[in-house]
Design a protein around this motif. Structure first.
Motif, PDB file in Angstrom:
ATOM      1  N   LYS A 152       0.840  -1.198   0.000  1.00 45.45           N
ATOM      2  CA  LYS A 152       0.000   0.000   0.000  1.00 45.45           C
ATOM      3  C   LYS A 152       0.879   1.253   0.000  1.00 45.45           C
ATOM      4  CE  LYS A 152      -3.807  -2.247   2.503  1.00 45.45           C
ATOM      5  NZ  LYS A 152      -4.699  -2.174   3.679  1.00 45.45           N
ATOM      6  N   PHE A 153       0.315   2.345  -0.486  1.00 42.21           N
ATOM      7  CA  PHE A 153       1.083   3.573  -0.650  1.00 42.21           C
ATOM      8  C   PHE A 153       0.403   4.771   0.018  1.00 42.21           C
ATOM      9  CE2 PHE A 153       2.104   0.842  -4.205  1.00 42.21           C
ATOM     10  CZ  PHE A 153       3.487   0.962  -4.319  1.00 42.21           C
ATOM     11  N   ILE A 154       1.247   5.664   0.494  1.00 51.87           N
ATOM     12  CA  ILE A 154       0.803   6.996   0.911  1.00 51.87           C
ATOM     13  C   ILE A 154       1.767   7.991   0.288  1.00 51.87           C
ATOM     14  CG2 ILE A 154       0.614   8.632   2.820  1.00 51.87           C
ATOM     15  CD1 ILE A 154      -0.287   6.409   4.624  1.00 51.87           C
ATOM     16  N   SER A 155       1.232   8.998  -0.395  1.00 47.73           N
ATOM     17  CA  SER A 155       2.080  10.061  -0.930  1.00 47.73           C
ATOM     18  C   SER A 155       1.520  11.399  -0.476  1.00 47.73           C
ATOM     19  CB  SER A 155       2.138  10.000  -2.459  1.00 47.73           C
ATOM     20  OG  SER A 155       0.882  10.284  -3.036  1.00 47.73           O
ATOM     21  N   ARG A 156       2.405  12.327  -0.202  1.00 53.20           N
ATOM     22  CA  ARG A 156       1.943  13.624   0.310  1.00 53.20           C
ATOM     23  C   ARG A 156       2.981  14.705   0.075  1.00 53.20           C
ATOM     24  NH1 ARG A 156       3.283  14.382   6.630  1.00 53.20           N
ATOM     25  NH2 ARG A 156       5.125  13.041   6.802  1.00 53.20           N
ATOM     26  N   THR A 157       2.559  15.943   0.239  1.00 53.32           N
ATOM     27  CA  THR A 157       3.442  17.104   0.204  1.00 53.32           C
ATOM     28  C   THR A 157       3.940  17.381   1.617  1.00 53.32           C
ATOM     29  OG1 THR A 157       2.247  18.096  -1.654  1.00 53.32           O
ATOM     30  CG2 THR A 157       3.584  19.574  -0.295  1.00 53.32           C
ATOM     31  N   LYS A 182      -8.086  14.731   0.466  1.00 52.32           N
ATOM     32  CA  LYS A 182      -9.016  15.857   0.536  1.00 52.32           C
ATOM     33  C   LYS A 182      -8.302  17.209   0.481  1.00 52.32           C
ATOM     34  CE  LYS A 182     -13.128  14.031   0.769  1.00 52.32           C
ATOM     35  NZ  LYS A 182     -14.157  14.357  -0.255  1.00 52.32           N
ATOM     36  N   SER A 183      -7.007  17.195   0.707  1.00 53.33           N
ATOM     37  CA  SER A 183      -6.253  18.450   0.740  1.00 53.33           C
ATOM     38  C   SER A 183      -5.907  18.916  -0.673  1.00 53.33           C
ATOM     39  CB  SER A 183      -4.957  18.258   1.537  1.00 53.33           C
ATOM     40  OG  SER A 183      -4.099  19.375   1.392  1.00 53.33           O
ATOM     41  N   PRO A 184      -6.139  20.191  -0.998  1.00 55.85           N
ATOM     42  CA  PRO A 184      -5.801  20.718  -2.332  1.00 55.85           C
ATOM     43  C   PRO A 184      -4.311  20.670  -2.642  1.00 55.85           C
ATOM     44  CG  PRO A 184      -7.276  22.208  -1.156  1.00 55.85           C
ATOM     45  CD  PRO A 184      -6.799  21.194  -0.166  1.00 55.85           C
ATOM     46  N   VAL A 185      -3.493  20.612  -1.589  1.00 54.07           N
ATOM     47  CA  VAL A 185      -2.042  20.546  -1.789  1.00 54.07           C
ATOM     48  C   VAL A 185      -1.453  19.230  -1.279  1.00 54.07           C
ATOM     49  CG1 VAL A 185      -1.606  23.029  -1.854  1.00 54.07           C
ATOM     50  CG2 VAL A 185      -1.734  21.862   0.360  1.00 54.07           C
ATOM     51  N   VAL A 214       8.180  16.284  -1.601  1.00 59.03           N
ATOM     52  CA  VAL A 214       7.104  15.321  -1.408  1.00 59.03           C
ATOM     53  C   VAL A 214       7.674  14.055  -0.774  1.00 59.03           C
ATOM     54  CG1 VAL A 214       5.841  16.206  -3.394  1.00 59.03           C
ATOM     55  CG2 VAL A 214       7.326  14.203  -3.672  1.00 59.03           C
ATOM     56  N   GLU A 215       6.788  13.311  -0.160  1.00 60.24           N
ATOM     57  CA  GLU A 215       7.170  12.048   0.474  1.00 60.24           C
ATOM     58  C   GLU A 215       6.240  10.950  -0.018  1.00 60.24           C
ATOM     59  OE1 GLU A 215       8.309  11.181   4.940  1.00 60.24           O
ATOM     60  OE2 GLU A 215       6.122  11.161   4.747  1.00 60.24           O
ATOM     61  N   VAL A 216       6.806   9.825  -0.403  1.00 58.14           N
ATOM     62  CA  VAL A 216       6.002   8.662  -0.777  1.00 58.14           C
ATOM     63  C   VAL A 216       6.483   7.480   0.064  1.00 58.14           C
ATOM     64  CG1 VAL A 216       7.518   8.190  -2.762  1.00 58.14           C
ATOM     65  CG2 VAL A 216       5.265   7.122  -2.637  1.00 58.14           C
ATOM     66  N   ILE A 217       5.527   6.783   0.675  1.00 57.35           N
ATOM     67  CA  ILE A 217       5.826   5.667   1.555  1.00 57.35           C
ATOM     68  C   ILE A 217       5.121   4.415   1.032  1.00 57.35           C
ATOM     69  CG2 ILE A 217       5.849   4.824   3.941  1.00 57.35           C
ATOM     70  CD1 ILE A 217       5.340   7.708   4.841  1.00 57.35           C
ATOM     71  N   ALA A 339       1.171  17.299  -7.475  1.00 59.17           N
ATOM     72  CA  ALA A 339       1.112  16.321  -8.574  1.00 59.17           C
ATOM     73  C   ALA A 339       2.339  15.424  -8.559  1.00 59.17           C
ATOM     74  CB  ALA A 339       0.994  17.046  -9.910  1.00 59.17           C
ATOM     75  N   LEU A 340       3.487  15.981  -8.198  1.00 57.97           N
ATOM     76  CA  LEU A 340       4.713  15.184  -8.126  1.00 57.97           C
ATOM     77  C   LEU A 340       4.555  14.030  -7.147  1.00 57.97           C
ATOM     78  CD1 LEU A 340       7.726  14.610  -8.649  1.00 57.97           C
ATOM     79  CD2 LEU A 340       8.253  16.289  -6.850  1.00 57.97           C
ATOM     80  N   ALA A 341       3.853  14.253  -6.046  1.00 61.88           N
ATOM     81  CA  ALA A 341       3.655  13.198  -5.055  1.00 61.88           C
ATOM     82  C   ALA A 341       2.948  11.998  -5.673  1.00 61.88           C
ATOM     83  CB  ALA A 341       2.854  13.729  -3.862  1.00 61.88           C
ATOM     84  N   VAL A 342       1.947  12.262  -6.513  1.00 62.40           N
ATOM     85  CA  VAL A 342       1.190  11.187  -7.161  1.00 62.40           C
ATOM     86  C   VAL A 342       2.062  10.475  -8.187  1.00 62.40           C
ATOM     87  CG1 VAL A 342      -0.828  10.646  -8.557  1.00 62.40           C
ATOM     88  CG2 VAL A 342      -0.984  12.393  -6.773  1.00 62.40           C
ATOM     89  N   VAL A 343       2.818  11.248  -8.960  1.00 65.52           N
ATOM     90  CA  VAL A 343       3.717  10.657  -9.956  1.00 65.52           C
ATOM     91  C   VAL A 343       4.752   9.761  -9.279  1.00 65.52           C
ATOM     92  CG1 VAL A 343       5.455  11.145 -11.723  1.00 65.52           C
ATOM     93  CG2 VAL A 343       3.416  12.583 -11.565  1.00 65.52           C
TER      94      VAL A 343
END
Length: 397
Positions: A152-157, A182-185, A214-217, A339-343
């Motif tokens: 599973k993944f979590i990505s965020r700013t 839910k956060s715009p950023v 950004v951080e992706v886990i 968007a970078l977080a999602v990429v």
């Protein structure tokens, strides 16, 4: 070996990718792929292009009856904006209004010099971050495979400009994912979210741009991916290189890498314990990788993005003839950090899927799960995943 090749221009007809080495019998939900594409298009600070496109995947081959067939998977994303660029992007007729003013910070000048071109448009179209749309689609397909391993993944700013969210995520939580989405950023801290939005508004008004972090886990990543024996098979090598290939990324951190010089070895080491027949680690400073190999802890990767080079502020520069001219502005985002977080999430999914297939190789999902089951039965009897996943592997689900 899992690999993909993608093609297409920013304002061309479509973006295309061919995925090779993907196993058969993996269930693919197309709506899940489209959902990831929609996530990439969101984010406060995005430009007008996101209002035009409504990215959706078209499967050309390799999937039938909702499952992969084992054949190469060909996918496409059509560019709606192509209708407005038909004349400029015509494959036969040369467009007379050529771009000769390179933008600093882009591939413009290097591209025309390398390929001996007389129109920077040829560089812009392929170097554009629009290419990340097809990479998200590829990663989303890999996520469908990874569900069988409970990854599973979590990505965020975590930072935009000088506004930083210092919150820490140690475990996967649906509630945390919900708050981020839910956060715009894509910020977990609501107070920092508002500060980020205000900063983006101010910078937009000034005609400038912002970068960030950004951080992706990735959680439940199988233990033992990668290698300590060969430099190019080390998991951190592969992840870092993949992340640096994303447009705008200038630095990559795994775990607490940037803080390592400030911490003593006695504090930085992730001490090993043995409880209830399981090896565990008290901390995760190394971000889930030791000696180039995943250790079962969450993979924690941070990407540092430069401010987008295309700015509305006018400045003096030179054209391809060496003449002094005013700068040229190409439509762009003010801030693309969310968007970078999602990429990055999709890029990490591809790298994990690739190494899972390398280690637990097989032509079908059932063969791969069977190999996976026997490996964990030998290593630690499901230390990191528990009986549910093992049972699924035994049953060939």
């Amino acid at each position: 070996m899992l690999r993909f090749l993608d093609s297409g221009e920013s304002h061309g007809k479509m973006l295309v990718a061919i995925i090779e080495g993907f196993p058969s019998n993996v269930e693919i939900n197309i709506e899940n792929i489209n959902r990831q594409l929609a996530r990439r298009q969101r984010g406060y600070g995005r430009g007008g292009r996101m209002l035009i496109e409504n990215d959706k995947i078209e499967v050309i081959s390799g999937i039938r009856g909702g499952k992969t067939t084992g054949a190469p998977i060909c996918i496409a994303i059509h560019n709606k904006d192509y209708e407005n660029w038909k004349e400029i992007m015509d494959i036969e007729k040369e467009y007379k209004e050529k771009i000769i003013v390179p933008r600093p910070g882009h591939a413009d000048l290097n591209g025309v010099l390398k390929y001996n071109l007389d129109d920077i448009r040829n560089v812009i179209e392929r170097a554009s971050a629009r290419e990340t749309a097809i990479r998200v689609a590829v990663g989303a397909i890999c996520m469908e495979l990874l569900k069988n391993f409970n990854v599973k993944f979590i990505s965020r700013t975590v930072k935009i400009g000088n506004v930083a969210d210092d919150s820490i995520i140690e475990e996967y939580s649906d509630e945390i994912v919900y708050r981020i989405e839910k956060s715009p950023v894509r910020c977990l801290d609501k107070e920092k979210e508002q500060e980020m939005i205000k900063l983006i508004e101010n910078i937009k008004e000034a005609g400038d741009t912002l970068g960030g972090v950004v951080e992706v886990i990735a959680f439940n990543v199988p233990h033992g991916l990668g290698s300590y024996s060969f430099y190019d098979r080390r998991m951190d090598y592969m992840i870092s290189g993949a992340m640096m290939s994303i447009q705008g990324v200038k630095a990559v951190e795994i775990g607490d890498g940037f803080e390592a010089p400030n911490i003593l070895g006695s504090q930085f080491n992730d001490k090993i314990t043995y409880e209830d027949g399981r090896f565990k680690r008290k901390t995760n400073h190394l971000g889930g990788i030791e000696g180039g190999i995943t250790n079962g802890m969450p993979l924690v990767v941070r990407l540092y993005m430069k401010p987008i080079p295309s700015i509305r502020q006018e400045f003096e520069t030179v054209n391809l003839l060496g003449e002094k001219v005013k700068s040229r502005y190409e439509r762009s985002d003010v801030c693309a950090v969310p968007a970078l977080a999602v990429v990055a999430e999709s890029v990490l999914a591809f790298e994990i899927a690739k190494e899972i297939l390398n280690k637990f190789s097989g032509d079908s999902l059932e063969d791969i799960l069977n190999s996976y089951y026997h490996y964990y039965l030998r290593v630690d009897r499901g230390v990191y995943y528990g009986g549910n996943i093992i049972n699924s592997a035994v049953q060939g689900k």
